[in-house]
Write an enzyme that holds these catalytic residues in place. Structure first.
Site, PDB file in Angstrom:
ATOM      1  CB  THR A 211      -0.998  -0.037   1.194  1.00 34.82           C
ATOM      2  OG1 THR A 211      -1.911   1.056   1.077  1.00 34.82           O
ATOM      3  CG2 THR A 211      -0.298   0.051   2.545  1.00 34.82           C
ATOM      4  CG  ASN A 212      -0.452   4.639  -1.447  1.00 29.07           C
ATOM      5  OD1 ASN A 212      -1.055   5.519  -0.847  1.00 29.07           O
ATOM      6  ND2 ASN A 212      -1.013   3.913  -2.405  1.00 29.07           N
ATOM      7  NE  ARG A 213       5.706   6.976   3.885  1.00 31.27           N
ATOM      8  CZ  ARG A 213       6.081   6.332   4.983  1.00 31.27           C
ATOM      9  NH1 ARG A 213       5.283   6.258   6.010  1.00 31.27           N
ATOM     10  NH2 ARG A 213       7.262   5.751   5.032  1.00 31.27           N
TER      11      ARG A 213
END
Ligand code: CTP
Length: 403
Positions: A211-213
């Site tokens: 995933t990412n931030r």
């Protein structure tokens, strides 16, 4: 001050429920957000909370007695009320709902509801048994059929000790719905705006994801700002944030799920704003069982491209992309504007302080075929407003061209 409540005139009618103390928080938040809040109280409301409490947070006179010959507010109140943007009755007791439904007028709240031709929002609060009584339900239906917006009640522990429906809607829900009511005739009235938010999560195995931030805050602000300009806003999100009130919210996790949800919503939409950080790659195979480390020092996960969502949506609707970059921000954004054939792209440099992931502010540049507009650091809601300022004429041009 900007935002949906700036310079708005709000009448807050308070009737006699223990939830009256929560209306103080609502009055305070509305005032802090720039609204002029005139509080009207029934006699029984004053038994729960004093007028002085409301006066202290709104810095304005509170109307409690329409028949006080020494009260300037009592004499002028119909004129003041007619100039208001909305009347919010929170909490609305069963008795108050009955008065409003029947058109009885014997206290400052019910008199104002009849005398002032302003949109009405009611937020019921009472015991669960009272709320479920057919008499109350019929009164609520009557009010809704006349165009009133009914917010809540929520479910939970009640003052009686019972657990059930009857709690006054929470302040954020009330604020969202009031903003929606205030904006109902805005420049996006009758339009449907689809917004995506958050970072997708692509499973590797049953417990792990790539995933990412992205926090989802920018997309949520866009959906809220669209709602507050009269749009039917559809928010397709992966974010763990609370669902914004008055917005059709669809929860997804992966890029593939987001694609399906966007395609389903885009058919009847006027614009798509892709604020979500969609994974460009996902693991080629999802392991059915948790991957064990065994004795390997390295682990390779083969990744494959996801489908580009923006490019999959037809050109009949306005399409806005986001470009979160850390180098050559404008160069990369301009390339995406062209390669995805977008109407507009919102570029931000994620290395700047107070901009990008997780922050409540953002600093962006709006790019279209005509050039670049560099905006100063501002709240994400204000950025959303500036993006929508561009979307409104784009939709009008698209609709005009199709006519
Ligand atoms: N986007 C999309 N579908 C994808 C990936 C991205 O619709 N599968 C959208 C994003 O929501 C965003 C825009 O495309 O609005 C960003 O483009 P993208 O090329 O994905 O940018 P990045 O991944 O940030 O950059 P890079 O190309 O450098 O990987």
């Amino acid at each position: 001050m900007s935002g949906p409540f700036a310079a708005k005139r709000i009448l807050l009618g308070v009737s006699g429920s223990i939830a009256a103390y929560k209306a103080v928080d609502l009055a305070s938040k509305l005032t802090q957000a720039g609204a002029e809040v005139d509080v009207l109280m029934t006699y029984s409301a004053t038994r729960f909370v004093t007028p002085l409490t409301f006066r202290s947070v709104t810095h304005r006179a509170v109307l409690t007695d329409l028949f006080d010959p020494d009260s300037r507010e009592a004499i002028e109140h119909v004129a003041v009320a007619t100039a208001a943007d909305v009347l919010v009755v929170a909490p609305a007791t069963a008795h108050m709902l009955a008065k409003l439904a029947l058109g009885l007028a014997d206290d400052p709240v019910s008199v104002t509801a009849l005398a002032a031709d302003v949109p009405l929002i009611v937020a019921p609060a009472m015991d669960a048994n009272m709320w479920e009584h057919p008499a109350v339900q019929r009164n609520v239906e009557t009010l809704e059929s006349r165009g009133a917006m009914v917010v809540g009640p929520g479910r939970g522990r009640l003052a009686s000790g019972l657990f059930g429906w009857g709690r006054l809607a929470e302040t954020p829900e009330l604020l969202g719905r009031i903003a929606q009511a205030l904006g109902r005739n805005g420049d996006l009235a009758g339009r449907t705006i689809v917004v995506t938010s958050g970072g997708t999560a692509e499973p590797i195995d049953p417990v792990r994801v790539v995933t990412n931030r992205s926090s989802g805050k920018m997309g949520h602000a866009l959906a809220e700002a669209a709602r507050d300009r009269g749009a039917h806003a559809v928010l397709i999100t992966t974010a763990a944030l609370d669902d914004p009130p008055g917005i059709e919210t669809v929860h997804v996790e992966t890029a593939a799920e987001m694609l399906d949800a966007v395609l389903a919503a885009a058919g009847s939409a006027d614009a798509l704003v892709m604020a979500a950080a969609v994974a460009d790659y996902r693991p080629a195979d999802v392991h059915p069982e948790k991957i064990k480390k065994e004795n390997a020092d390295t682990l390779s996960v083969e990744m494959v491209r996801t489908t580009d969502i923006l490019s999959s949506v037809g050109r009949a609707i306005v399409r806005v992309g986001f470009a979160a970059e850390s180098t050559d921000v404008l160069g990369h954004a301009r390339a995406k504007l062209a390669s995805k054939d977008l109407d507009l792209i919102v570029a931000n440099d994620i290395t700047l302080p107070d901009a990008g992931f997780g922050a409540d502010t953002n600093k962006v540049t709006l790019l279209d075929a005509g050039g670049a507009e560099d905006l100063p650091l501002m709240s994400k809601y204000d950025v959303a407003e500036r993006v929508l300022d561009r979307v409104v004429p784009l939709i009008a041009a698209r609709r005009g061209a199709l006519r």
